[in-house]
Write a protein that holds these residues in place. Structure first.
Motif, PDB file in Angstrom:
ATOM      1  N   GLY A 175       0.740  -1.043  -0.047  1.00 58.32           N
ATOM      2  CA  GLY A 175       0.059   0.020  -0.042  1.00 58.32           C
ATOM      3  C   GLY A 175       0.706   1.298   0.122  1.00 58.32           C
ATOM      4  N   TYR A 176      -0.006   2.537  -0.100  1.00 54.95           N
ATOM      5  CA  TYR A 176       0.683   3.685  -0.261  1.00 54.95           C
ATOM      6  C   TYR A 176       1.638   4.052   1.143  1.00 54.95           C
ATOM      7  N   SER A 177       1.349   3.510   2.317  1.00 50.20           N
ATOM      8  CA  SER A 177       2.072   3.600   3.303  1.00 50.20           C
ATOM      9  C   SER A 177       3.540   3.089   3.345  1.00 50.20           C
ATOM     10  N   ASP A 178       3.814   2.205   2.383  1.00 53.50           N
ATOM     11  CA  ASP A 178       5.014   1.698   2.223  1.00 53.50           C
ATOM     12  C   ASP A 178       5.868   2.222   1.015  1.00 53.50           C
ATOM     13  N   PHE A 179       5.286   3.507   0.556  1.00 52.28           N
ATOM     14  CA  PHE A 179       5.841   4.378  -0.481  1.00 52.28           C
ATOM     15  C   PHE A 179       5.766   5.613  -0.107  1.00 52.28           C
ATOM     16  N   PRO A 180       6.829   6.156   1.303  1.00 56.90           N
ATOM     17  CA  PRO A 180       6.719   7.515   1.931  1.00 56.90           C
ATOM     18  C   PRO A 180       7.325   8.351   0.749  1.00 56.90           C
ATOM     19  N   LYS A 181       8.166   7.898  -0.190  1.00 56.31           N
ATOM     20  CA  LYS A 181       8.795   9.043  -1.282  1.00 56.31           C
ATOM     21  C   LYS A 181       7.866   9.274  -2.590  1.00 56.31           C
ATOM     22  N   PHE A 182       7.055   8.407  -2.475  1.00 53.03           N
ATOM     23  CA  PHE A 182       6.131   8.529  -3.726  1.00 53.03           C
ATOM     24  C   PHE A 182       5.845   9.816  -4.144  1.00 53.03           C
ATOM     25  N   GLN A 183       4.987  10.606  -3.527  1.00 56.82           N
ATOM     26  CA  GLN A 183       4.485  12.032  -3.670  1.00 56.82           C
ATOM     27  C   GLN A 183       5.535  12.758  -3.901  1.00 56.82           C
ATOM     28  N   GLU A 184       6.586  12.957  -3.348  1.00 56.89           N
ATOM     29  CA  GLU A 184       8.016  13.590  -3.769  1.00 56.89           C
ATOM     30  C   GLU A 184       8.470  13.139  -5.112  1.00 56.89           C
ATOM     31  N   TRP A 185       8.411  11.878  -5.378  1.00 56.81           N
ATOM     32  CA  TRP A 185       8.881  11.498  -6.698  1.00 56.81           C
ATOM     33  C   TRP A 185       7.987  11.988  -7.858  1.00 56.81           C
ATOM     34  N   MET A 186       6.745  11.660  -7.385  1.00 58.70           N
ATOM     35  CA  MET A 186       5.724  11.910  -8.677  1.00 58.70           C
ATOM     36  C   MET A 186       5.574  13.735  -8.745  1.00 58.70           C
ATOM     37  N   GLY A 187       5.933  14.419  -7.779  1.00 59.54           N
ATOM     38  CA  GLY A 187       5.912  15.809  -7.866  1.00 59.54           C
ATOM     39  C   GLY A 187       6.981  16.220  -8.958  1.00 59.54           C
ATOM     40  N   ASN A 188       8.142  15.499  -8.559  1.00 61.11           N
ATOM     41  CA  ASN A 188       9.502  15.771  -9.452  1.00 61.11           C
ATOM     42  C   ASN A 188       9.032  15.376 -10.966  1.00 61.11           C
ATOM     43  N   TRP A 189       8.706  14.226 -11.151  1.00 55.28           N
ATOM     44  CA  TRP A 189       8.164  13.725 -12.503  1.00 55.28           C
ATOM     45  C   TRP A 189       7.375  14.592 -13.208  1.00 55.28           C
ATOM     46  N   SER A 190       6.200  15.226 -12.477  1.00 57.43           N
ATOM     47  CA  SER A 190       5.324  15.884 -13.083  1.00 57.43           C
ATOM     48  C   SER A 190       6.141  17.294 -13.441  1.00 57.43           C
ATOM     49  N   CYS A 191       6.762  17.843 -12.672  1.00 55.60           N
ATOM     50  CA  CYS A 191       7.478  19.182 -12.909  1.00 55.60           C
ATOM     51  C   CYS A 191       8.474  19.068 -14.125  1.00 55.60           C
ATOM     52  N   CYS A 192       9.090  17.910 -14.049  1.00 59.79           N
ATOM     53  CA  CYS A 192      10.396  17.831 -15.312  1.00 59.79           C
ATOM     54  C   CYS A 192       9.338  17.941 -16.374  1.00 59.79           C
ATOM     55  N   ARG A 193       8.192  16.925 -16.558  1.00 58.60           N
ATOM     56  CA  ARG A 193       7.507  16.691 -17.969  1.00 58.60           C
ATOM     57  C   ARG A 193       6.576  18.224 -18.432  1.00 58.60           C
ATOM     58  N   ASN A 194       6.455  18.886 -17.344  1.00 60.95           N
ATOM     59  CA  ASN A 194       5.622  20.117 -17.233  1.00 60.95           C
ATOM     60  C   ASN A 194       6.654  21.075 -18.054  1.00 60.95           C
ATOM     61  N   LYS A 195       7.847  21.067 -17.787  1.00 59.85           N
ATOM     62  CA  LYS A 195       8.786  22.052 -18.280  1.00 59.85           C
ATOM     63  C   LYS A 195       8.940  21.882 -19.748  1.00 59.85           C
ATOM     64  N   GLU A 196       9.310  20.345 -19.903  1.00 61.79           N
ATOM     65  CA  GLU A 196       9.568  19.786 -21.255  1.00 61.79           C
ATOM     66  C   GLU A 196       8.577  20.274 -22.259  1.00 61.79           C
ATOM     67  N   ARG A 197       7.095  20.024 -21.642  1.00 58.92           N
ATOM     68  CA  ARG A 197       6.057  20.369 -22.848  1.00 58.92           C
ATOM     69  C   ARG A 197       5.369  21.644 -22.844  1.00 58.92           C
ATOM     70  N   ASN A 198       6.022  22.677 -22.027  1.00 56.47           N
ATOM     71  CA  ASN A 198       5.297  23.778 -22.051  1.00 56.47           C
ATOM     72  C   ASN A 198       4.012  23.984 -21.744  1.00 56.47           C
ATOM     73  N   PHE A 199       3.864  23.286 -20.521  1.00 58.54           N
ATOM     74  CA  PHE A 199       2.634  23.033 -19.585  1.00 58.54           C
ATOM     75  C   PHE A 199       2.306  24.414 -18.767  1.00 58.54           C
ATOM     76  N   PRO A 200       1.289  24.974 -18.669  1.00 61.64           N
ATOM     77  CA  PRO A 200      -0.005  24.372 -19.215  1.00 61.64           C
ATOM     78  C   PRO A 200      -0.553  24.978 -20.482  1.00 61.64           C
ATOM     79  N   GLU A 201       0.114  26.121 -21.077  1.00 63.68           N
ATOM     80  CA  GLU A 201      -0.592  26.641 -22.178  1.00 63.68           C
ATOM     81  C   GLU A 201      -0.982  25.933 -23.401  1.00 63.68           C
TER      82      GLU A 201
END
Length: 351
Positions: A120-146
């Motif tokens: 479960g999620y409780s075994d992934f304490p770093k998941f939200q941090e990782w997902m945030g980094n992943w989203s941030c990187c992809r957003n920059k690469e594709r000129n998100f949000p416009e």
């Protein structure tokens, strides 16, 4: 061993790539393109111990990621170094290995008939941090949000400019909604997640950005607030649906909170529901393994259906229709090699 050796080599090289990231070595190499280094020079420039860098070079030169010439001279293709910068989405896929490799015993136990449903999620304490980094990187690469809002069409960009009510479902670390709220200050935003600790971090970040048009609240997909019925002009969701315990109920809920004339965008992974077809793509190894260790696992651990990352666009479209969307209300875009963007339009949409 002929087939397994390259896999074993790649696994160990991936681990060393992540170690080099934390040591700052890829950033150092990228800052000096085309440079040929001695181990001493690279160590000094990166602020690292020489003995550790030497062993690291041994791993990645053997794997062909770095080039090691006579005289212990090191070089690296500048495109490789760029791809492994902290701001790269590809680097984030490598760092995701950290969440997988320390849970193999728990994952293995889940295979057994008398074992746990999932990890479960409780075994992934770093998941939200990782997902945030992943989203941030992809957003920059594709000129998100416009660029994203213009691509999905349907008047989303123009409506956001004028000012509408927006909901992000399953916001995680809030990288998407904060970027949209910052770009479109005339619109008002609500974003929800089940993790209060993550939302507290989001509120701090939003305050630093001066976002007075954004509210973060704790909420559940299956029990959304009655006052939200027919309330939002635009609902957005990113990389989340396939993780949910009950995605069918979530899909129905998304339509319920939407106004009679509104739009939903749901970004997920572009894959085929046909596993035989999907496994012809070697990169699907990454998607299936992330799913095995996290996406499918957390859903099953919650008593859910365990769709998994590669549930596929065919199944997604079928489920959306079963949730009440008509086929004529659905559009599907492919963005890059792994993003599927579903656009659902209710009534006249936002035109």
């Amino acid at each position: 061993m002929e087939k397994l050796a390259p896999i074993l080599i790649s696994a160990h090289a991936g681990s060393a790539i992540v170690a080099g990231h934390y040591a700052g070595l890829w950033t150092t190499i990228h800052q000096h393109p085309d440079k040929k280094w001695t181990i001493s020079e690279l160590s000094e420039k990166a602020g690292c111990k020489e003995r550790w860098v030497k062993e690291w070079v041994g791993v990645l030169a053997s794997a062909g990621v770095l080039k090691l010439e006579e005289g212990m001279i090191i070089s690296c293709d500048k495109d490789v170094a760029k791809t492994l910068l902290p701001t790269s989405a590809v680097l984030q896929l490598f760092t995701e290995l950290e969440m997988c490799l320390d849970k193999e015993d728990k994952i293995g136990a889940c295979f057994k008939k008398d074992g746990p449903l999932g990890v479960g999620y409780s075994d992934f304490p770093k998941f939200q941090e990782w997902m945030g980094n992943w989203s941030c990187c992809r957003n920059k690469e594709r000129n998100f949000p416009e660029a994203f809002m213009k691509m999905v069409e349907g008047g989303v960009h123009e409506a956001l400019e004028k000012g509408i009510k927006v909901l992000e479902a399953g916001c995680g670390r809030g990288q998407h909604v904060m970027a949209v709220a910052q770009r479109y200050p005339n619109s008002s935003f609500v974003a929800f997640d089940i993790d209060e600790k993550t939302l507290e971090l989001n509120r701090v970040d939003a305050e630093k950005l001066g976002l007075i048009n954004l509210e973060f609240v704790v909420e559940d997909f299956c029990n959304m607030r009655p006052e939200w019925a027919n309330h939002f002009d635009y609902v957005m969701m990113y990389d989340c649906m396939h993780d949910l315990p009950h995605p069918d109920k979530a899909m129905t809920g998304l339509k319920t909170v939407l106004k009679d004339d509104g739009v939903v965008t749901m970004l997920d992974i572009y894959a085929s529901s046909d596993m035989v077809k999907e496994t012809k793509n070697p990169m699907s190894t990454v998607l299936y393994n992330i799913s095995l260790h996290h996406c499918m696992s957390v859903s099953l651990a919650s008593g859910g259906v365990g769709l998994g990352a590669c549930w596929g666009v065919e199944l997604a479209q079928k489920m959306l229709i079963e949730a009440g969307w008509e086929e004529k209300e659905l559009r599907l875009f492919r963005d890059g090699f792994m993003d599927a963007i579903f656009v659902m339009t209710k009534g006249k949409g936002l035109m």
